[in-house]
Structure formats: structure tokens, C-alpha cells
Design a protein around this motif. Structure first.
Motif, short mmCIF file in Angstrom:
data_model
loop_
_atom_site.label_atom_id
_atom_site.label_comp_id
_atom_site.label_asym_id
_atom_site.label_seq_id
_atom_site.Cartn_x
_atom_site.Cartn_y
_atom_site.Cartn_z
N ASP A 1 0.77 -1.29 0.12
CA ASP A 1 -0.12 -0.07 -0.12
C ASP A 1 0.73 1.29 0.07
O ASP A 1 0.16 2.35 -0.06
N ILE A 2 1.73 0.68 0.16
CA ILE A 2 3.09 1.99 -0.40
C ILE A 2 3.99 2.21 -1.19
O ILE A 2 4.44 0.68 -1.55
N ARG A 3 5.15 3.27 -1.82
CA ARG A 3 5.59 3.04 -2.68
C ARG A 3 7.11 2.36 -2.69
O ARG A 3 8.48 1.82 -2.98
N THR A 4 7.33 2.39 -1.06
CA THR A 4 9.01 2.26 -0.47
C THR A 4 9.58 1.67 0.12
O THR A 4 10.35 1.11 0.62
N ALA A 5 8.36 0.42 0.27
CA ALA A 5 8.10 -1.00 0.99
C ALA A 5 7.19 -1.82 1.09
O ALA A 5 6.43 -1.66 1.18
N CYS A 6 7.79 -3.21 1.38
CA CYS A 6 6.81 -4.23 1.81
C CYS A 6 5.19 -3.92 2.79
O CYS A 6 6.25 -3.03 3.83
#
Length: 349
Positions: A51-56
Motif C-alpha cells: 500500500d506504499i511505494r517504499t517498502a513491503c
């Protein structure tokens, strides 16, 4: 990296049923780029849906709903991907390795070409929908001189536990990601568009039809496209709604569990290979399910409208016939017992 999915204003409608209540919005992402550093961390998943662009995705964001671990969208309702993932990358030794697996449904699990098996959750149980090639931190793992190639494709699934109440809520955007420890080397693509609304209604539908189809013994025919057997059964969809009644189209959709024969959507593959099954719904809902045609039931989650219900109506039934055909794939047609399987959903829009 592929360009982001375009924004689209769309409404997903579900009712009071439980279990898997909707599946759709197919997606695919192609993430290709250099790896910024040799360090490997399972926190920075090589293949991921988040749900985010930077991490699992954080494990703490998932809730068990109707037996599924899902991202809660509303009380009693959750979202899960049903995706396949494939990645090619090069180790610091110069050896090329691959990682292949599934994310979300039926399970998050992958296997590398060197035999390592990865199951979720990873990173000490804190990350989900995440497939790194190893489960531990390794300082000198990747080659930084060769691009990684990550391909992720699938559909979105909505699950509910039957306690959901009428409301409209926004569905968050979701991303396919290939994450790194070095700034500037994350690759992401939006795979669930923004501006999607989930509409929860009191509409509930049930299906009555024969679910275990037994063609019995048939004569072997190795002419490709020949019909080996045919069976027809009633297919009745019954719907009702009490308060907060809505106007809605009632659809059925089918998903191949045993696979598609020769990648043809209207041909459900036999588990043993060498043949297939077709389906046909009367009253013009599908075209002919003839073995040598391609206009029958599509087994790729395509919505097939069986009728509609109006806000002034509290109950309605849709009566049809469904015909199943067992078809020969040619000289590779097996002998002995065969089987195939598909999943059917009733969905609304």
C-alpha cells in the motif's frame, strides 16, 4: 519501468454475502532497473505488492476476515491480491538467478532457481505480500552491474465475513514494487487505480446449480475439437435486499482453477491435459459452447450479466440453463479418469 496505471473513477459493489464476494481489475507490472547496492534485506522485497511505494506491506495492517488475511477496507471487508510474480537478477558471483511465486491468494510463497523457498510473512514476521530471494540479511549478494527484471500480474479479490453494513468507502491505491536499500533504486507501479469507491449494500444472492459434473464413461476421440459428452442443468440465481435497496446488475463470473487450455479463455483445461471443458448459458448470456468454437463461458473472471434488480424490488430470481461439454484436444487426449475445476462468483455492478 512501466508507466503508472491511469486514474479511473469506478465503483465496486458488494452485498451481504461472505467469503470471496468479488474479483476483478486485472493488473500487470513490469519493473526493470539496476540494483543500487549489493546488500540484500528481506525488508526490501525484490517482488512485492504494497500500500506504499517504499517498502513491503506491514503485517500489522492485515486482518483475518472470513479466514483470509486481508487489508481491511471497511469493517468485515478486506482486499487481497491474487498474483503471480517472477524475477530475474544476478548475484555478486555473476550467476543469474530467478525467483517465481505467488502473492496473496492462494498463498504468498516463492522458490528460487537455486532451491531457496520463501514463505510469508518475512523479515521476522513483520512484512506480508513480499517475496525476497532470501529470508536473511546478506551484505554481498547482488551484482549492481546487471538490471533486475520483475514481472507481477494478477487480479484483486474482495472478501467479507457477512457482518458488513451499508456504506460507501474509498479503496486505497496499491502498488507493485521491487524495493532496494539504496535511495533512488525502488521500482514501483500503481496496480489498483485511485478514486475507486466500494459500495456495500444489503443485496444478497445465492446460486442453485449442479456443482459436481460427471460425464461418465465416454468414447475416446482424438479429432481435435470433437465433442465427447454434453450435460445440461438448471442455473438459478436468487437475490434479495431489505433496507437501503439499490439498482444493480447481477453477474456471474468464472475463474479457471485447473487452468485454460491453450490460453483460450473459453476452454477450461483438464488437469491431466489433452482436452478441455466448455460452458454455455442460454438466453443469450453467452454464445455457443461448441467444442470447436470460442464464444462460450469465459473462465477468466469476465462478468456475464444474468439480469438486474431495481431499488423498488426486494427479491428477484433469474432462471437459466447451463450446458457443459467435454471436448477432445487431439492425439494428446488422455485415457482413464480426468477432471477439471472452476470457481463461480455472483457479482454486482
Amino acid at each position: 519501468m512501466s508507466s503508472p496505471a491511469p486514474k479511473a473513477a469506478e465503483t465496486i459493489t458488494i452485498g451481504k454475502n461472505s467469503g470471496i464476494v468479488w474479483e476483478g481489475m486485472p493488473f500487470s507490472a513490469s519493473l526493470i532497473g539496476y540494483i543500487g547496492g549489493q546488500r540484500h534485506s528481506p525488508y526490501a522485497g525484490l517482488t512485492s505488492i504494497s500500500d506504499i511505494r517504499t517498502a513491503c506491506l506491514q503485517t500489522s495492517k492485515l486482518t483475518t476476515i472470513a479466514g483470509y488475511k486481508a487489508l481491511q477496507i471497511a469493517p468485515g471487508v478486506g482486499l487481497i491480491p491474487r498474483a503471480t510474480a517472477n524475477a530475474t537478477y544476478t548475484l555478486n558471483t555473476g550467476v543469474q538467478e530467478t525467483l517465481a511465486g505467488t502473492i496473496g491468494l492462494p498463498i504468498t510463497e516463492g522458490r528460487t532457481s537455486s532451491g531457496h523457498v520463501i514463505t510469508g510473512p518475512v523479515y521476522s514476521g513483520t512484512r506480508e505480500w513480499c517475496l525476497p530471494p532470501r529470508t536473511t540479511i546478506i551484505e554481498f549478494f547482488y551484482s549492481t552491474s546487471v538490471r533486475r527484471n520483475v514481472q507481477i500480474a494478477g487480479t484483486w479479490v474482495m472478501v467479507a465475513d457477512g457482518t458488513q453494513t451499508s456504506r460507501q468507502v474509498a479503496v486505497p491505491p496499491m502498488y507493485a514494487g521491487s524495493y532496494q536499500n539504496v535511495a533512488g533504486y525502488d521500482l514501483t507501479q500503481q496496480i489498483l487505480p485511485s478514486e475507486i469507491t466500494l459500495r456495500i449494500s444489503t443485496l444478497i444472492c445465492t446460486v442453485a446449480t449442479t456443482t459436481n459434473i460427471n460425464f461418465g464413461g465416454v468414447q475416446r476421440n482424438t479429432q481435435a475439437g470433437s465433442e465427447l459428452a454434453r450435460l445440461t442443468y438448471p442455473l438459478t440465481v436468487s437475490c434479495s435486499q431489505d433496507t437501503d435497496r439499490i439498482n444493480a446488475n447481477i453477474n456471474v463470473q468464472f475463474r479457471a482453477i485447473s487452468g485454460l487450455y491453450s490460453a483460450t479463455p473459453t476452454r477450461l483445461a483438464l488437469t491431466q491435459g489433452g482436452g478441455y471443458i466448455t460452458g454455455e448459458i442460454d438466453n443469450g448470456i453467452t454464445g455457443s459452447g461448441a467444442c470447436n468454437g470460442t464464444t462460450g463461458i469465459p473462465f477468466d473472471n469476465t462478468q456475464l450479466k444474468v439480469g438486474s434488480i431495481a431499488s423498488a424490488e426486494t427479491a428477484k430470481a433469474f432462471n437459466n440453463q447451463i450446458t457443459w461439454r467435454l471436448c477432445s484436444g487431439g492425439t494428446s487426449l488422455p485415457t482413464g479418469p480426468v477432471d477439471a475445476s472452476t470457481e463461480m462468483l455472483v457479482t454486482f455492478n
